[in-house]
Structures are given as C-alpha cells and as structure tokens.
Design a protein around this motif. Structure first.
Motif, PDB file in Angstrom:
ATOM      1  N   ALA A 116       1.002  -1.256  -0.019  1.00 27.49           N
ATOM      2  CA  ALA A 116      -0.027   0.047   0.043  1.00 27.49           C
ATOM      3  C   ALA A 116       0.793   1.187  -0.134  1.00 27.49           C
ATOM      4  O   ALA A 116       0.995   2.126   1.046  1.00 27.49           O
ATOM      5  CB  ALA A 116      -0.965   0.117   1.092  1.00 27.49           C
ATOM      6  N   GLU A 117       1.640   1.607  -1.107  1.00 21.80           N
ATOM      7  CA  GLU A 117       2.672   2.510  -1.256  1.00 21.80           C
ATOM      8  C   GLU A 117       1.804   3.968  -1.204  1.00 21.80           C
ATOM      9  O   GLU A 117       0.873   3.776  -2.227  1.00 21.80           O
ATOM     10  CB  GLU A 117       3.520   2.461  -2.442  1.00 21.80           C
ATOM     11  N   ARG A 118       2.096   4.718  -0.532  1.00 25.06           N
ATOM     12  CA  ARG A 118       1.479   6.039  -0.648  1.00 25.06           C
ATOM     13  C   ARG A 118       2.586   7.128  -1.469  1.00 25.06           C
ATOM     14  O   ARG A 118       3.735   7.077  -0.679  1.00 25.06           O
ATOM     15  CB  ARG A 118       0.899   6.867   0.766  1.00 25.06           C
ATOM     16  N   LYS A 119       2.210   7.897  -2.201  1.00 26.35           N
ATOM     17  CA  LYS A 119       3.033   8.507  -2.920  1.00 26.35           C
ATOM     18  C   LYS A 119       2.468   9.926  -3.668  1.00 26.35           C
ATOM     19  O   LYS A 119       1.344   9.734  -4.108  1.00 26.35           O
ATOM     20  CB  LYS A 119       4.151   8.051  -3.668  1.00 26.35           C
ATOM     21  N   MET A 120       2.913  11.041  -3.433  1.00 28.06           N
ATOM     22  CA  MET A 120       2.386  12.188  -4.331  1.00 28.06           C
ATOM     23  C   MET A 120       3.774  12.959  -4.818  1.00 28.06           C
ATOM     24  O   MET A 120       4.734  12.822  -4.141  1.00 28.06           O
ATOM     25  CB  MET A 120       1.604  13.062  -3.513  1.00 28.06           C
ATOM     26  N   ALA A 121       3.597  13.618  -6.003  1.00 33.12           N
ATOM     27  CA  ALA A 121       4.611  14.336  -6.527  1.00 33.12           C
ATOM     28  C   ALA A 121       4.152  15.708  -6.844  1.00 33.12           C
ATOM     29  O   ALA A 121       2.822  15.792  -6.867  1.00 33.12           O
ATOM     30  CB  ALA A 121       4.756  13.753  -8.043  1.00 33.12           C
ATOM     31  N   GLN A 122       5.048  16.617  -6.990  1.00 32.36           N
ATOM     32  CA  GLN A 122       4.765  18.110  -7.461  1.00 32.36           C
ATOM     33  C   GLN A 122       3.658  18.012  -8.540  1.00 32.36           C
ATOM     34  O   GLN A 122       3.992  17.526  -9.539  1.00 32.36           O
ATOM     35  CB  GLN A 122       5.822  18.857  -7.668  1.00 32.36           C
ATOM     36  N   GLY A 123       2.602  18.684  -8.361  1.00 35.22           N
ATOM     37  CA  GLY A 123       1.877  18.934  -9.410  1.00 35.22           C
ATOM     38  C   GLY A 123       0.473  18.077  -9.288  1.00 35.22           C
ATOM     39  O   GLY A 123      -0.582  18.192 -10.231  1.00 35.22           O
ATOM     40  N   ASP A 124       0.582  16.968  -8.565  1.00 31.61           N
ATOM     41  CA  ASP A 124      -0.606  16.031  -8.283  1.00 31.61           C
ATOM     42  C   ASP A 124      -1.859  16.561  -7.733  1.00 31.61           C
ATOM     43  O   ASP A 124      -1.643  17.421  -6.835  1.00 31.61           O
ATOM     44  CB  ASP A 124       0.007  14.928  -7.476  1.00 31.61           C
ATOM     45  N   LYS A 125      -2.789  16.309  -8.193  1.00 26.35           N
ATOM     46  CA  LYS A 125      -4.293  16.976  -7.480  1.00 26.35           C
ATOM     47  C   LYS A 125      -4.820  16.132  -6.486  1.00 26.35           C
ATOM     48  O   LYS A 125      -5.800  16.629  -5.947  1.00 26.35           O
ATOM     49  CB  LYS A 125      -5.408  17.324  -8.841  1.00 26.35           C
ATOM     50  N   PHE A 126      -4.488  14.966  -6.366  1.00 25.82           N
ATOM     51  CA  PHE A 126      -4.962  13.890  -5.395  1.00 25.82           C
ATOM     52  C   PHE A 126      -3.984  12.669  -5.590  1.00 25.82           C
ATOM     53  O   PHE A 126      -3.367  12.414  -6.174  1.00 25.82           O
ATOM     54  CB  PHE A 126      -6.290  13.290  -5.992  1.00 25.82           C
ATOM     55  N   MET A 127      -4.155  11.842  -4.566  1.00 23.97           N
ATOM     56  CA  MET A 127      -3.018  10.637  -4.375  1.00 23.97           C
ATOM     57  C   MET A 127      -3.992   9.445  -4.654  1.00 23.97           C
ATOM     58  O   MET A 127      -4.951   9.142  -4.517  1.00 23.97           O
ATOM     59  CB  MET A 127      -2.783  10.435  -3.011  1.00 23.97           C
ATOM     60  N   GLU A 128      -3.174   8.747  -5.408  1.00 26.09           N
ATOM     61  CA  GLU A 128      -3.795   7.154  -6.004  1.00 26.09           C
ATOM     62  C   GLU A 128      -2.730   6.233  -5.214  1.00 26.09           C
ATOM     63  O   GLU A 128      -1.557   6.488  -5.301  1.00 26.09           O
ATOM     64  CB  GLU A 128      -3.611   6.920  -7.437  1.00 26.09           C
ATOM     65  N   ILE A 129      -3.625   5.281  -4.808  1.00 30.57           N
ATOM     66  CA  ILE A 129      -2.965   4.280  -3.958  1.00 30.57           C
ATOM     67  C   ILE A 129      -3.209   2.899  -4.706  1.00 30.57           C
ATOM     68  O   ILE A 129      -4.259   2.530  -4.736  1.00 30.57           O
ATOM     69  CB  ILE A 129      -3.316   4.207  -2.643  1.00 30.57           C
ATOM     70  N   GLU A 130      -2.006   2.272  -5.359  1.00 27.43           N
ATOM     71  CA  GLU A 130      -2.516   0.849  -6.060  1.00 27.43           C
ATOM     72  C   GLU A 130      -2.119  -0.099  -4.958  1.00 27.43           C
ATOM     73  O   GLU A 130      -1.278  -0.069  -3.887  1.00 27.43           O
ATOM     74  CB  GLU A 130      -1.264   0.680  -7.073  1.00 27.43           C
TER      75      GLU A 130
END
Length: 141
Positions: A116-130
C-alpha cells in the motif's frame, strides 16, 4: 444468435461507468482501477521424440490490484480499525448497466493486500494508491 450476444446491453459491452465495487462489505466510490486474474501453472510433458505428448496442469493462483484514492483507503482503515495489509476481504465487482437488467457479478474470494505505497509528486491533484492482492478464488455469479 451468438452466446455472447446475450450479455450485450442494447448492442454495447459493459463500460467503466457500469462497474460497482465492494471491498469487505464497503462500497467503494473512489476507485480508479480494478484488475484481477486467475492463472494456472502449465508445462509440456516430453517423452520420446521432439514434440510434447501433453500439457500438464499444476496449481492455480488468483492475483490482482485495486487503485483507490487516498480518502477511500483512509475510510476503510478507520472503519475497520486495521491496516489494509491486515484485512482479508471478498472483493465484489458488479457490472450494472443503467439501461439493462443484465448484471454480471464476480467475487474475488479471500483477498489479502500485499502493498500500500502512498506517494505524491509536485503537481498532483490527488493521491492514488495501488493495492496489489493475492486471493483464494474467483467466482462468477
């Protein structure tokens, strides 16, 4: 008439908007991807000559993944009081078109999530978790 014509909805295939997802009794609205597959080990049996005599079958496995928005994952973990990695759930995928009563339901039995990796990057509008998973079986209703 072909057998597959019985499962067409007004001449159309099921679409993304027709999918309903339930994980462990919780309806999931913020899912972005669903995939699942059965697999079976198969190998050639060679004997005299160069060509195989048969194809031998081995174990079956069931794997897949779900992709959720961050808020759905938080809601599941808070409602169960457990990490997603500690849950064993049935995943119900139903194809429910608005304009038909031809519903197809598949149940992924005994799924357990492996990451359940949580990650976000600059410019992301929301977080998706695979959320990849292993399961005990797949039943079509």
């Amino acid at each position: 008439m072909a057998l597959s014509d019985l499962f067409l909805i007004n001449g159309r295939e099921y679409e993304w908007g027709d999918i309903r997802l339930n994980v462990g009794g919780i309806e999931i609205e913020g899912f972005r991807n669903v995939s699942y597959k059965p697999s079976q080990e198969k190998d050639f049996l060679h004997a005299k000559g160069r060509n195989p005599r048969s194809i031998q079958r081995g174990n079956k496995t069931y794997t897949g993944s779900l992709t959720f928005t961050q808020s759905e994952l938080i809601a599941i973990e808070r409602s169960t009081g457990k990490s997603i990695l500690d849950l064993k759930v049935d995943i119900i995928v139903a194809y429910v078109p608005d304009d038909s009563n031809v519903i197809c339901t598949e149940v992924v039995k005994g799924a357990e999530f492996t990451d359940a990796e949580r990650k976000m990057a600059q410019g992301d509008k929301f977080m998706e978790i695979e959320l990849p998973f292993l399961a005990l079986g797949l039943v079509t209703l």
